[in-house]
Enzyme design. Structure first.
Site, PDB file in Angstrom:
ATOM      1  N   GLU A 191       0.818  -1.211   0.000  1.00 58.90           N
ATOM      2  CA  GLU A 191       0.000   0.000   0.000  1.00 58.90           C
ATOM      3  C   GLU A 191       0.851   1.260   0.000  1.00 58.90           C
ATOM      4  O   GLU A 191       0.354   2.354  -0.310  1.00 58.90           O
ATOM      5  CB  GLU A 191      -0.940   0.009   1.201  1.00 58.90           C
ATOM      6  CG  GLU A 191      -0.282  -0.065   2.560  1.00 58.90           C
ATOM      7  CD  GLU A 191      -0.148  -1.495   3.053  1.00 58.90           C
ATOM      8  OE1 GLU A 191      -0.268  -1.691   4.269  1.00 58.90           O
ATOM      9  OE2 GLU A 191       0.077  -2.412   2.228  1.00 58.90           O
ATOM     10  N   GLY A 241       7.980 -10.375   2.077  1.00 54.05           N
ATOM     11  CA  GLY A 241       7.853  -9.345   3.092  1.00 54.05           C
ATOM     12  C   GLY A 241       8.506  -9.765   4.382  1.00 54.05           C
ATOM     13  O   GLY A 241       9.428 -10.578   4.395  1.00 54.05           O
ATOM     14  N   GLY A 246       4.638 -12.808   7.193  1.00 53.10           N
ATOM     15  CA  GLY A 246       4.724 -14.081   6.488  1.00 53.10           C
ATOM     16  C   GLY A 246       4.136 -15.231   7.275  1.00 53.10           C
ATOM     17  O   GLY A 246       3.470 -16.112   6.713  1.00 53.10           O
ATOM     18  N   GLU A 263       9.064 -15.493   0.954  1.00 49.61           N
ATOM     19  CA  GLU A 263      10.415 -14.950   0.977  1.00 49.61           C
ATOM     20  C   GLU A 263      10.393 -13.863   2.037  1.00 49.61           C
ATOM     21  O   GLU A 263       9.758 -12.824   1.874  1.00 49.61           O
ATOM     22  CB  GLU A 263      10.807 -14.397  -0.394  1.00 49.61           C
ATOM     23  CG  GLU A 263      12.318 -14.290  -0.576  1.00 49.61           C
ATOM     24  CD  GLU A 263      12.866 -12.939  -0.205  1.00 49.61           C
ATOM     25  OE1 GLU A 263      13.262 -12.781   0.980  1.00 49.61           O
ATOM     26  OE2 GLU A 263      12.911 -12.051  -1.061  1.00 49.61           O
ATOM     27  N   CYS A 302      16.391  -7.002   1.119  1.00 49.98           N
ATOM     28  CA  CYS A 302      16.360  -8.229   1.922  1.00 49.98           C
ATOM     29  C   CYS A 302      17.709  -8.929   1.951  1.00 49.98           C
ATOM     30  O   CYS A 302      18.048  -9.605   2.920  1.00 49.98           O
ATOM     31  CB  CYS A 302      15.269  -9.168   1.419  1.00 49.98           C
ATOM     32  SG  CYS A 302      15.459  -9.683  -0.297  1.00 49.98           S
ATOM     33  N   GLU A 405      16.410  -8.064  11.628  1.00 50.38           N
ATOM     34  CA  GLU A 405      16.524  -7.342  10.355  1.00 50.38           C
ATOM     35  C   GLU A 405      16.124  -5.889  10.551  1.00 50.38           C
ATOM     36  O   GLU A 405      14.979  -5.594  10.887  1.00 50.38           O
ATOM     37  CB  GLU A 405      15.643  -8.006   9.303  1.00 50.38           C
ATOM     38  CG  GLU A 405      15.827  -7.433   7.910  1.00 50.38           C
ATOM     39  CD  GLU A 405      14.985  -8.157   6.872  1.00 50.38           C
ATOM     40  OE1 GLU A 405      15.481  -8.350   5.754  1.00 50.38           O
ATOM     41  OE2 GLU A 405      13.838  -8.520   7.189  1.00 50.38           O
TER      42      GLU A 405
END
Length: 511
Positions: A191, A241, A246, A263, A302, A405
């Site tokens: 979005e 994402g 996920g 992923e 990523c 992350e």
């Protein structure tokens, strides 16, 4: 300074595409799309919800289940031709799409152009891959009266949920193989950055894709994405994402036992041995590549090499030079002359990065550079979501910034003394997406690469990928593969067709 007035409100667009028609949201809701350079809206899109999603899935289902002329039964040569036309249209519109990607995601326009080139390559690759296939794999049944063959069939209706950092590139990694295999789909772009995916839907129609095969619903993950994952008429959901989202997708898909590909990101090590820095040229290359690994697209990648794992004997020289160069990275609007990095994608993302840096300093990390918002300039308005490239030295595995992350321009530094220690540090992560090893010793390079538990390992390089090679990770980096033959296989089922050319009665039972 912005290139448009603050009170200029863009006109709302119909960005929900169902059965060949552009539509507003059923609820009438809209969302402003902000330029991360100055936080001003440059587009207004439809904000879809579950009702719009159900309409799109129904259109994709009808296009898949239709009669003899439906997309799954279209000859492979015709499907390949459509994909090649899409690639040609992408090349035609490269400049426009590259600029739009820059404005949408905050990256430099040169990065945007490269992304469009890679998108075109993906469409060509999957067009060629299916066009070169045979009619199936013959299985020897041990009798001349039996013809046995394993054939590929499309999965069905695919729900494709894509991230905000590489909007069009990540969409192409799903859309191209899905179409090549004969599927129909509903795509939900982020979005935050939907604009180039919306543009791609128009190109698919221009290339001759039948109505209903490609559908898009712009809207948030908690409504559109959640409904796609659970929808009983969706046969496959492919999500790229974060880990938290996920796991929710996988849980929502489980009751209908649909195929799932995930992923989910990484915490990627960049291992540098001292012998990779033996000459001034080698040293310069390794430092430059470490910058590229960590800070391209402001670290919102990523596969970013966010963990520098450096041999202790060269640590101080390497980190000092790295930090000095990082301070000279030019931040600004992606279309600006000489700009090397743009802003983060949103205020929320910048706040997340700031919190990670604060926690690292509280846990004992040493700030070598960055760690704050830059001073505003004409190319870098104070309202934009900019953050300086940051190097955190003397980090260790217990730190939150090393474990999780960050998805921003933050590089952590860890050191090792032995090869075994380097491998242990690199593998000490819940993720397993990508990593790199830098060494002049060919034997060591192969040995360490073989021991790293990551889906992609680069030797004396960082970040390149090939459409022909599978992309995906181990551990919490996800399940399934994109690109390459395995990426196409994600969008297929296999069927065993067994034909008895001389059937005979069995008569096992009385009567």
């Amino acid at each position: 300074m912005s290139d448009r007035a603050e009170n200029q409100v863009p006109q709302a667009r119909d960005t929900i595409h169902v059965a060949g028609q552009w539509l507003p949201a059923a609820s009438g809701a809209t969302r402003e799309i902000l330029d991360p350079v100055d936080a001003l809206p440059f587009a207004v899109v439809a904000e879809g919800d579950e009702k719009d999603t159900d309409l799109a899935v129904a259109a994709a289902r009808s296009a898949f289940d239709g009669g003899r002329g439906a997309w799954p039964r279209t000859p492979v040569a015709e499907r390949s031709a459509v994909l090649r036309r899409v690639a040609d249209l992408l090349v035609r519109d490269r400049e426009e799409l590259g600029l739009l990607e820059s404005r949408d995601a905050g990256k430099t326009v040169e990065e945007g152009r490269v992304d469009i080139d890679c998108v075109a390559d993906a469409f060509r690759y999957f067009a060629d891959l299916v066009a070169g296939e045979g009619a199936g794999r013959v299985v020897d049944a041990g009798s001349p009266d039996i013809h046995s063959v394993v054939v590929h069939e499309p999965v069905g209706v695919c729900a494709l949920i894509t991230p905000w950092n590489y909007p069009l590139l990540q969409a192409s990694w799903k859309i191209a193989p899905a179409l090549a295999a004969g599927n129909t789909f509903v795509v939900k772009p982020s979005e935050i950055t939907p604009m180039t995916t919306v543009a791609l839907i128009d190109l698919l129609a221009e290339a001759g894709l039948p109505a209903g095969v490609a559908n898009i619903v712009t809207g948030p993950g908690h409504t559109v994405g959640a409904r796609l994952a659970e929808h009983p008429d969706v046969d496959l959901v492919s999500f790229t994402g974060g880990l938290v989202s996920g796991t929710k997708v996988a849980a929502a898909a489980a009751p209908t036992v649909k195929k799932v590909a995930l992923e989910l990101g990484g915490k990627n090590p960049n291992v540098v041995f001292a012998d990779a820095c033996a000459t001034d040229e080698d040293f310069d290359t390794a430092v430059d590549q470490a910058l590229n690994a960590a800070f391209i697209h402001s670290g919102q990648v990523c596969s970013a090499g966010a963990r520098l794992i450096i041999e202790e004997s060269v640590r101080e020289r390497f980190v000092a030079e790295l930090a000095d160069r990082a301070t000279r990275i030019r931040l600004g609007r992606g279309t600006g002359s000489g700009v090397e990095c743009g802003p983060l994608v949103s205020e929320q993302q910048r706040a997340k990065v700031e919190s990670y840096v604060a926690s690292a300093l509280a846990e004992g990390a040493v700030l070598r550079c960055g760690g704050k918002r830059p001073e505003p300039t004409e190319s870098r308005p104070a309202t934009g979501y900019f953050y300086e490239p940051t190097v955190l030295d003397q980090c260790h595995r217990e730190m939150k910034v090393v474990r999780e992350e960050v998805f921003g321009p933050v590089l952590t530094v860890e050191t090792f003394r032995t090869e075994d220690e380097a491998v242990a540090l690199a593998n000490d992560t819940e993720y397993g997406l990508a990593g790199a090893v830098w060494t002049a010793d060919a034997g060591r390079a192969r040995r360490v690469a073989g021991l790293l538990r990551h889906g992609t390992v680069w030797i004396n390089d960082f970040h390149p990928y090939l459409p022909q090679a599978e992309w995906g990770g181990f551990g919490k980096s996800g399940v399934g593969r994109e690109l390459g033959p395995a990426g196409l296989a994600e969008y297929r089922e296999t069927k065993h067709v067994y034909q008895n050319l001389a059937p005979k009665p069995v008569r096992w039972f009385a009567g």
